[in-house]
Design a protein around this motif. Structure first.
Motif, short mmCIF file in Angstrom:
data_model
loop_
_atom_site.label_atom_id
_atom_site.label_comp_id
_atom_site.label_asym_id
_atom_site.label_seq_id
_atom_site.Cartn_x
_atom_site.Cartn_y
_atom_site.Cartn_z
N ILE A 1 41.86 2.43 58.39
CA ILE A 1 43.18 2.08 58.93
C ILE A 1 43.91 1.13 57.99
O ILE A 1 45.11 1.29 57.73
N ALA A 2 43.16 0.14 57.45
CA ALA A 2 43.79 -0.78 56.50
C ALA A 2 44.25 -0.02 55.26
O ALA A 2 45.34 -0.29 54.73
N PHE B 1 45.13 3.14 55.17
CA PHE B 1 46.31 3.92 55.57
C PHE B 1 47.54 3.02 55.64
O PHE B 1 48.64 3.44 55.23
N ASP B 2 47.37 1.80 56.14
CA ASP B 2 48.50 0.87 56.23
C ASP B 2 49.02 0.52 54.84
O ASP B 2 50.24 0.48 54.61
N ARG B 3 48.09 0.26 53.91
CA ARG B 3 48.52 -0.05 52.54
C ARG B 3 49.23 1.14 51.91
O ARG B 3 50.25 0.98 51.22
N GLU B 4 48.70 2.33 52.15
CA GLU B 4 49.33 3.52 51.60
C GLU B 4 50.71 3.74 52.21
O GLU B 4 51.66 4.12 51.51
N ARG B 5 50.83 3.47 53.51
CA ARG B 5 52.12 3.63 54.18
C ARG B 5 53.13 2.64 53.62
O ARG B 5 54.29 3.01 53.34
N GLU B 6 52.71 1.38 53.43
CA GLU B 6 53.61 0.39 52.86
C GLU B 6 54.04 0.77 51.45
O GLU B 6 55.20 0.58 51.08
N GLU B 7 53.10 1.29 50.67
CA GLU B 7 53.43 1.71 49.31
C GLU B 7 54.42 2.87 49.33
O GLU B 7 55.38 2.91 48.54
#
Length: 240
Positions: free
Chosen positions: A193-194, A196-202
């Motif tokens: 999940i972390a 995925f969150d970093r990828e989403r922010e990027e």
């Protein structure tokens, strides 16, 4: 030199009865202590969990007969049981190589209640020569063994072989491992999940940068077009 005449006792001249299929004795069995002792539960005569008998490094998804650790007590698995290899250490020597595995059982783990626990998986096909019998992987018993405790399956008329399970069964076993170890599963899911969150922010950052770039190009083109229109409207008309 005259050979000494050997006199046989009277019973030696009796006819010898021959069996149609005489049993085949293993060589030097009488001189091997392992053959003189009864086999461990689930094992075969001659198996010795202190000696390396397999010739190749195991692979995940393969199935071996694996000796339980010395001193194992119920409800631990005792004696020899089939086990599915999950992980193999990098080196293949009798002193260094170990495997991580989950044991298999042919006894229905629900005890006849009809309810199989979520960390137990029934294989689509049981490994070994008796493949018609059902087999279950008990994935809450995650074990480590030295490769000396591994033995190959014995196929009548064919000799020793190493069966594999299907990719679908191996994938299902790994899912059951996550159910059996909720803390590990939760940590893996949290890391996913972390990630995925970093990828989403990027992706959002790159999207915003691309939108800003396109907007800048659009504004420049619109400004240039407006200048052309204004220049065309305000320039003096040419008279022929």
């Amino acid at each position: 030199m005259n050979a000494k005449k050997i006199e046989y006792p009277a019973f030696a001249s009796r006819p010898v009865l021959s069996l149609p299929n005489p049993p085949k004795l293993l060589p030097d069995a009488s001189n091997d202590a392992a053959f003189s002792e009864p086999p461990a539960r689930g094992g075969r005569r001659g198996w010795d969990d202190t000696k390396l008998t397999i010739t190749r490094k195991p692979r995940p998804g393969q199935v071996y007969f694996i000796a339980a650790a010395s001193g194992a007590r119920a409800p631990e698995f005792e004696g020899y049981h089939p086990g599915v290899i999950i992980r193999v250490s990098p080196h293949f020597t009798a002193d260094a190589c170990t495997v991580v595995y989950v044991p298999l059982t042919r006894h229905e783990p629900d005890g006849g209640s009809g309810r199989v626990l979520p960390y137990i998986h029934q294989l689509s096909a049981a490994p070994g020569p008796d493949g018609e019998r059902p087999a279950w992987a008990v994935c809450d018993h995650i074990m480590t063994a030295n490769v000396c405790r591994l033995e190959r399956f014995h196929y009548p008329g064919e000799g020793p072989r190493i069966p594999d399970i299907s990719r679908e069964d191996f994938r299902a076993i790994n899912e059951c491992l996550g159910v059996a170890m909720p803390s590990v599963r939760n940590q893996i899911e949290a890391r996913m999940i972390a990630g995925f969150d970093r990828e989403r922010e990027e992706l959002l950052r790159r999207h915003a940068e691309e939108v800003a770039r396109l907007k800048g190009e659009y504004d420049e083109r619109m400004a240039a077009r407006e200048f052309e229109l204004m220049d065309d409207l305000t320039s003096p008309k040419k008279v022929d």
